[in-house]
Design a protein around this motif. Structure first.
Motif, PDB file in Angstrom:
ATOM      1  N   ALA A  82       0.843  -1.208  -0.107  1.00  0.00           N
ATOM      2  CA  ALA A  82      -0.055   0.069   0.007  1.00  0.00           C
ATOM      3  C   ALA A  82       0.800   1.309  -0.172  1.00  0.00           C
ATOM      4  CB  ALA A  82      -0.955   0.107   1.202  1.00  0.00           C
ATOM      5  N   ILE A  83       0.222   2.433  -0.560  1.00  0.00           N
ATOM      6  CA  ILE A  83       0.869   3.771  -0.302  1.00  0.00           C
ATOM      7  C   ILE A  83       0.101   4.531   0.343  1.00  0.00           C
ATOM      8  CG2 ILE A  83       1.691   5.563  -1.874  1.00  0.00           C
ATOM      9  CD1 ILE A  83       1.782   3.743  -4.298  1.00  0.00           C
ATOM     10  N   TYR A  84       0.829   5.368   1.334  1.00  0.00           N
ATOM     11  CA  TYR A  84       0.360   6.273   2.200  1.00  0.00           C
ATOM     12  C   TYR A  84       0.498   7.463   2.096  1.00  0.00           C
ATOM     13  CZ  TYR A  84      -0.324   1.728   4.519  1.00  0.00           C
ATOM     14  OH  TYR A  84      -0.865   0.405   4.769  1.00  0.00           O
ATOM     15  N   LEU A  85      -0.375   8.488   2.555  1.00  0.00           N
ATOM     16  CA  LEU A  85      -0.120   9.753   2.523  1.00  0.00           C
ATOM     17  C   LEU A  85       0.948  10.443   3.336  1.00  0.00           C
ATOM     18  CD1 LEU A  85      -1.090  12.741   1.285  1.00  0.00           C
ATOM     19  CD2 LEU A  85      -2.643  12.835   3.365  1.00  0.00           C
ATOM     20  N   ALA A  86       1.765  11.346   2.963  1.00  0.00           N
ATOM     21  CA  ALA A  86       2.885  11.805   3.643  1.00  0.00           C
ATOM     22  C   ALA A  86       2.767  13.218   3.717  1.00  0.00           C
ATOM     23  CB  ALA A  86       4.429  11.330   3.297  1.00  0.00           C
ATOM     24  N   ASP A  90       7.696  17.322   6.529  1.00  0.00           N
ATOM     25  CA  ASP A  90       7.983  16.218   7.298  1.00  0.00           C
ATOM     26  C   ASP A  90       9.110  15.406   6.580  1.00  0.00           C
ATOM     27  OD1 ASP A  90       6.377  17.227   9.484  1.00  0.00           O
ATOM     28  OD2 ASP A  90       5.146  15.558   9.276  1.00  0.00           O
ATOM     29  N   LEU A  91       8.885  14.865   5.135  1.00  0.00           N
ATOM     30  CA  LEU A  91       9.707  14.295   4.339  1.00  0.00           C
ATOM     31  C   LEU A  91      10.776  15.116   4.074  1.00  0.00           C
ATOM     32  CD1 LEU A  91      10.250  11.734   3.100  1.00  0.00           C
ATOM     33  CD2 LEU A  91       9.165  12.633   1.212  1.00  0.00           C
ATOM     34  N   GLU A  92      10.840  16.118   3.942  1.00  0.00           N
ATOM     35  CA  GLU A  92      11.916  17.245   3.488  1.00  0.00           C
ATOM     36  C   GLU A  92      12.723  17.388   4.807  1.00  0.00           C
ATOM     37  OE1 GLU A  92      10.184  20.411   1.916  1.00  0.00           O
ATOM     38  OE2 GLU A  92      10.226  19.951  -0.138  1.00  0.00           O
ATOM     39  N   ALA A  93      12.428  17.341   5.805  1.00  0.00           N
ATOM     40  CA  ALA A  93      13.043  17.274   7.152  1.00  0.00           C
ATOM     41  C   ALA A  93      13.826  16.020   7.417  1.00  0.00           C
ATOM     42  CB  ALA A  93      12.319  17.856   8.253  1.00  0.00           C
ATOM     43  N   TYR A  94      13.309  15.103   6.891  1.00  0.00           N
ATOM     44  CA  TYR A  94      13.665  13.731   7.250  1.00  0.00           C
ATOM     45  C   TYR A  94      14.873  13.356   5.986  1.00  0.00           C
ATOM     46  CZ  TYR A  94      14.057   8.428   6.992  1.00  0.00           C
ATOM     47  OH  TYR A  94      14.284   7.414   7.169  1.00  0.00           O
TER      48      TYR A  94
END
Length: 231
Positions: A82-86, A90-94
């Motif tokens: 499955a694919i989940y919303l992000a 937050d992703l750019e910080a990680y």
């Protein structure tokens, strides 16, 4: 719920006591119905949502099918997880270089309401010679236009769309009534139009949008920009 478009418009004529469609033309009422359906799917994409399998193109940025109106969600990799919303921030910080990251499967998607026909995926699926990665997307689609009446108000002998499938058909009656009363200059007509627009939004579960039409000083026709801009 699927109902005949003719039944919706007949209810409108009963309420306006215009059984023959003389004062308000049949074709005009049909146009208002189609306009209301377009507004409805803009504000409530789940009213007409379909799933589709599409190829993943190179890069993080992807587009929905050409005939779709807006993305609802990305559900899964075909043949994979499955694919989940992000959240993009937050992703750019990680992982600041996430747009260049590859992996076996897409794990997340990101969406910007300002660009309803675009979305980003992370990571990009690794390219295998002879294999095109695919994902499943859920998108909203415009309703097919009802065409039971011709421009001269006569019945269309060969209509292609005769039914309307929405969760609450009564809301569409209210929308058409609101548009019709909005055309009138008689005392109270604008208030009646506002009341019907308010009922339309309320019946469709759009409480914030309904508040716009609780004020008789706002007799404008509803549209997606106004409704989404309301706070």
């Amino acid at each position: 719920m699927s109902v005949l478009a003719a039944d919706i418009l007949a209810r409108v004529r009963t309420i306006t006591m215009d059984a023959g469609g003389v004062f308000w033309g049949l074709y005009e009422a049909q146009r208002w119905l189609n306009e209301g359906l377009d507004l409805l799917v803009t504000l409530k994409p789940d009213e007409n949502t379909l799933g589709a399998t599409q190829n993943v193109v190179a890069g993080a940025l992807q587009s929905i099918p050409a005939t779709a109106k807006a993305l609802v969600r990305v559900t899964r990799n075909i043949g994979g997880p499955a694919i989940y919303l992000a959240d993009r921030a937050d992703l750019e910080a990680y992982e600041p270089m996430w747009m260049d990251t590859t992996g076996e499967w897409v794990r997340h998607f990101m969406f910007d309401e300002k660009h309803p026909r675009k979305f980003w995926i992370y990571p990009q699926p690794s390219q295998v010679v002879g294999v095109t990665p695919q994902i499943e997307v859920m998108c909203s689609y415009p309703f097919d236009a009802v065409d039971i009446y011709l421009a001269d108000n006569s019945a269309n002998p060969t209509p292609t769309v005769t039914t309307v499938s929405v969760s609450n058909p009564t809301a569409m009656v209210d929308y058409v009534l609101g548009r019709q009363y909005q055309q009138q200059n008689e005392a109270g007509a604008q208030q009646r139009a506002a009341n019907h627009f308010q009922s339309f939004f309320t019946l469709m579960g759009l409480a914030n949008e309904a508040k716009m039409y609780a004020n008789p000083n706002r007799p404008v026709a509803p549209n997606a920009a106004d409704a989404k801009g309301y706070k």
